[in-house]
Design an enzyme around this catalytic site. Structure first.
Site, mmCIF file in Angstrom:
data_model
loop_
_atom_site.group_PDB
_atom_site.id
_atom_site.type_symbol
_atom_site.label_atom_id
_atom_site.label_comp_id
_atom_site.label_asym_id
_atom_site.label_seq_id
_atom_site.Cartn_x
_atom_site.Cartn_y
_atom_site.Cartn_z
ATOM 1 N N ASP A 1 62.072 -27.761 43.719
ATOM 2 C CA ASP A 1 63.044 -29.068 43.397
ATOM 3 C C ASP A 1 64.561 -29.257 43.082
ATOM 4 O OD1 ASP A 1 60.135 -29.711 43.529
ATOM 5 O OD2 ASP A 1 59.942 -30.022 42.002
ATOM 6 N N GLY B 1 55.736 -27.275 42.890
ATOM 7 C CA GLY B 1 54.420 -27.040 43.659
ATOM 8 C C GLY B 1 53.476 -27.205 42.681
ATOM 9 N N LYS B 2 52.557 -27.245 43.503
ATOM 10 C CA LYS B 2 50.866 -27.438 42.464
ATOM 11 C C LYS B 2 51.116 -26.538 42.494
ATOM 12 C CE LYS B 2 50.025 -32.044 43.851
ATOM 13 N NZ LYS B 2 50.166 -32.689 41.812
ATOM 14 N N ASN C 1 42.483 -37.008 41.689
ATOM 15 C CA ASN C 1 42.315 -37.819 40.916
ATOM 16 C C ASN C 1 42.118 -39.016 41.430
ATOM 17 O OD1 ASN C 1 44.227 -38.858 42.682
ATOM 18 N ND2 ASN C 1 46.209 -38.556 41.905
ATOM 19 N N ALA D 1 53.543 -33.814 36.414
ATOM 20 C CA ALA D 1 52.191 -32.753 36.715
ATOM 21 C C ALA D 1 51.531 -32.827 35.464
ATOM 22 C CB ALA D 1 53.243 -31.430 36.151
ATOM 23 N N ALA D 2 50.764 -34.239 34.319
ATOM 24 C CA ALA D 2 50.147 -34.413 34.192
ATOM 25 C C ALA D 2 48.433 -33.780 34.377
ATOM 26 C CB ALA D 2 48.761 -35.986 33.542
ATOM 27 N N GLY D 3 48.361 -33.931 36.517
ATOM 28 C CA GLY D 3 47.383 -33.303 36.822
ATOM 29 C C GLY D 3 46.881 -31.645 36.708
ATOM 30 N N ASP D 4 48.424 -31.424 36.954
ATOM 31 C CA ASP D 4 48.689 -30.149 36.869
ATOM 32 C C ASP D 4 47.606 -29.586 35.762
ATOM 33 O OD1 ASP D 4 49.282 -30.129 39.765
ATOM 34 O OD2 ASP D 4 50.897 -30.613 39.485
ATOM 35 N N ALA E 1 51.178 -32.742 28.090
ATOM 36 C CA ALA E 1 51.974 -33.031 29.656
ATOM 37 C C ALA E 1 52.672 -34.389 30.122
ATOM 38 C CB ALA E 1 51.699 -32.586 30.624
ATOM 39 N N GLY F 1 59.461 -34.145 33.025
ATOM 40 C CA GLY F 1 59.258 -33.174 34.154
ATOM 41 C C GLY F 1 58.189 -32.517 34.184
ATOM 42 N N SER G 1 56.727 -29.530 31.119
ATOM 43 C CA SER G 1 56.059 -30.439 29.627
ATOM 44 C C SER G 1 54.533 -29.451 30.031
ATOM 45 C CB SER G 1 55.784 -32.070 30.635
ATOM 46 O OG SER G 1 54.954 -31.735 31.191
HETATM 47 P P1 ADP Z 1 47.573 -37.126 38.386
HETATM 48 O O1 ADP Z 1 48.582 -36.876 37.183
HETATM 49 O O2 ADP Z 1 47.282 -35.731 39.481
HETATM 50 O O3 ADP Z 1 47.262 -38.120 38.818
HETATM 51 P P2 ADP Z 1 46.050 -38.458 36.322
HETATM 52 O O4 ADP Z 1 47.672 -39.341 36.652
HETATM 53 O O5 ADP Z 1 44.978 -38.387 36.572
HETATM 54 O O6 ADP Z 1 46.500 -37.119 37.214
HETATM 55 O O7 ADP Z 1 46.148 -37.990 35.111
HETATM 56 C C1 ADP Z 1 45.659 -36.221 34.867
HETATM 57 C C2 ADP Z 1 45.083 -36.287 33.224
HETATM 58 O O8 ADP Z 1 45.831 -36.022 32.330
HETATM 59 C C3 ADP Z 1 44.326 -37.209 32.403
HETATM 60 O O9 ADP Z 1 42.971 -37.454 33.314
HETATM 61 C C4 ADP Z 1 44.334 -37.285 31.039
HETATM 62 O O10 ADP Z 1 43.632 -36.552 30.591
HETATM 63 C C5 ADP Z 1 45.497 -37.211 31.008
HETATM 64 N N1 ADP Z 1 46.352 -37.848 30.986
HETATM 65 C C6 ADP Z 1 47.487 -39.039 32.442
HETATM 66 N N2 ADP Z 1 48.534 -39.577 32.159
HETATM 67 C C7 ADP Z 1 47.779 -40.299 30.232
HETATM 68 C C8 ADP Z 1 48.605 -40.736 29.469
HETATM 69 N N3 ADP Z 1 49.207 -41.915 29.754
HETATM 70 N N4 ADP Z 1 47.932 -40.391 28.739
HETATM 71 C C9 ADP Z 1 46.924 -39.913 27.857
HETATM 72 N N5 ADP Z 1 46.311 -38.556 29.066
HETATM 73 C C10 ADP Z 1 47.564 -39.008 30.452
#
Ligand code: ADP
Length: 317
Positions: free
Chosen positions: A26, A52-53, A196, A261-264, A294, A299, A303
């Protein structure tokens, strides 16, 4: 069987997590304002990050203590060498990462002073990963517990990953991101589908509003062939349906900095927990804790939390 010193419970010995997916560099340019077409502006900052995922999810699982092998394709450029070094640093087995002529996958990201961004992704070497590469790599591995893939590689490689995972008795996970048209024949090879809400709406054809009751959409996916569906809902947690049960899991309460990267982290956490023998409800706790943590650091790769951090958050419930 090892013993967990924290709670003296036996911890199942982990099988291998195989992540089949993208590796990108990136390149992030900070600038005051975006150039108009044909205009040149001066940038303020330039940063290079791994991305990259596939790579993000492999790192997420490895930091949680999983034994991870990555299958992917890097370019013959400097970025390929740099990314390979990062894979090694994270303790991920890279012996099945191939090198293709040409550039590595690259994301060109411009961010202006208001925080607005423009992103161009060049798949580069990620587009060169073939079904034959994936099938041969998985067939050569022992002790495969979980095969995890996403949508940033060719559809034939995704399908081969799920088919080879099934063939060796592993559990297969598909994170259908980004949104694209995944055929029904692919979903029939998937044990855990993890979209998601946005991806769930696209895949199911259900309007996003109806995902307020996301378990409705999850049921829809199980009807399409994936026995387990988990829909992540950001700060609202996740809902899940399996053949014997269904439910929801609230998000852990944290102070988010950015949700990149929360989803990752969630997918890597799910894979690591399933590979160590955790049942689905417990694996979802690991995944949710990893996803929440994360969001607390900026980042993607920086994270992704360690196992200690996840265990601390789980213990704080
Ligand atoms: P993506 O990044 O693929 O869009 P999400 O945003 O749905 O995925 O986030 C994936 C998971 O990370 C969520 O199901 C939750 O468990 C956690 N998560 C994401 N955002 C938050 C947040 N603001 N607070 C707490 N947990 C979070």
């Amino acid at each position: 069987m090892k013993s967990d010193p924290q709670n003296h419970q036996p911890v199942a010995t982990s099988g291998r997590v195989v992540v089949v997916g993208s590796l990108n560099v990136d390149l992030v340019v900070g600038l005051v304002r975006m150039p108009a077409p044909g205009e040149t502006v001066m940038g303020e900052t330039l940063e290079r990050h791994p991305g990259g995922k596939g790579l993000n999810q492999a790192v997420a699982a490895a930091r949680l203590g999983a034994r991870v092998s990555m299958i992917g394709s890097l370019g013959s450029d400097d970025s390929g060498v740099w990314l390979q070094g990062i894979v090694h640093e994270e303790g991920i087995d890279a012996t099945r990462i191939i090198t293709a002529d040409g550039p590595s996958g690259t994301a060109l990201i411009e961010v202006d002073a208001t925080g607005m961004n423009r992103i161009v992704v060049i798949p580069g070497a990620n587009a060169a990963l073939t079904a034959a590469d994936v099938t041969a790599a998985i067939a050569a591995m022992d002790d495969v517990a979980v095969v995890l893939t996403q949508g940033e590689i060719p559809l034939e490689a995704i399908t081969a990953a799920m088919a080879a995972g099934r063939a060796c008795g592993a559990r297969t996970i598909l994170n259908p991101a980004p949104v694209r048209d995944y055929p029904g024949s692919l979903l029939a090879l998937v044990d855990f589908l993890v979209p998601n809400e946005h991806e769930a709406a696209h895949l199911s054809g259900l309007p996003t509003e109806s995902l307020v009751d996301a378990s409705e959409a999850a049921r829809h996916f199980t009807g399409m062939g994936a026995p387990n569906a988990i829909i992540t809902r950001g700060a609202r947690g996740a809902v899940w349906v399996s053949p014997s049960s269904s439910g929801s899991i609230a998000a852990y309460r944290v102070s988010p900095v950015d949700t990149v990267a929360a989803g990752d982290a969630f997918c890597g956490g799910l894979a690591a927990a399933l590979a160590s023998g955790e049942p689905l409800p417990e694996a979802l706790r690991w995944a949710s804790a990893a996803g929440a943590l994360a969001t607390t650091i900026a980042g993607a790769v920086p994270s992704l939390p360690t196992r200690d951090a996840v265990e601390q958050l789980l213990a704080s419930e």
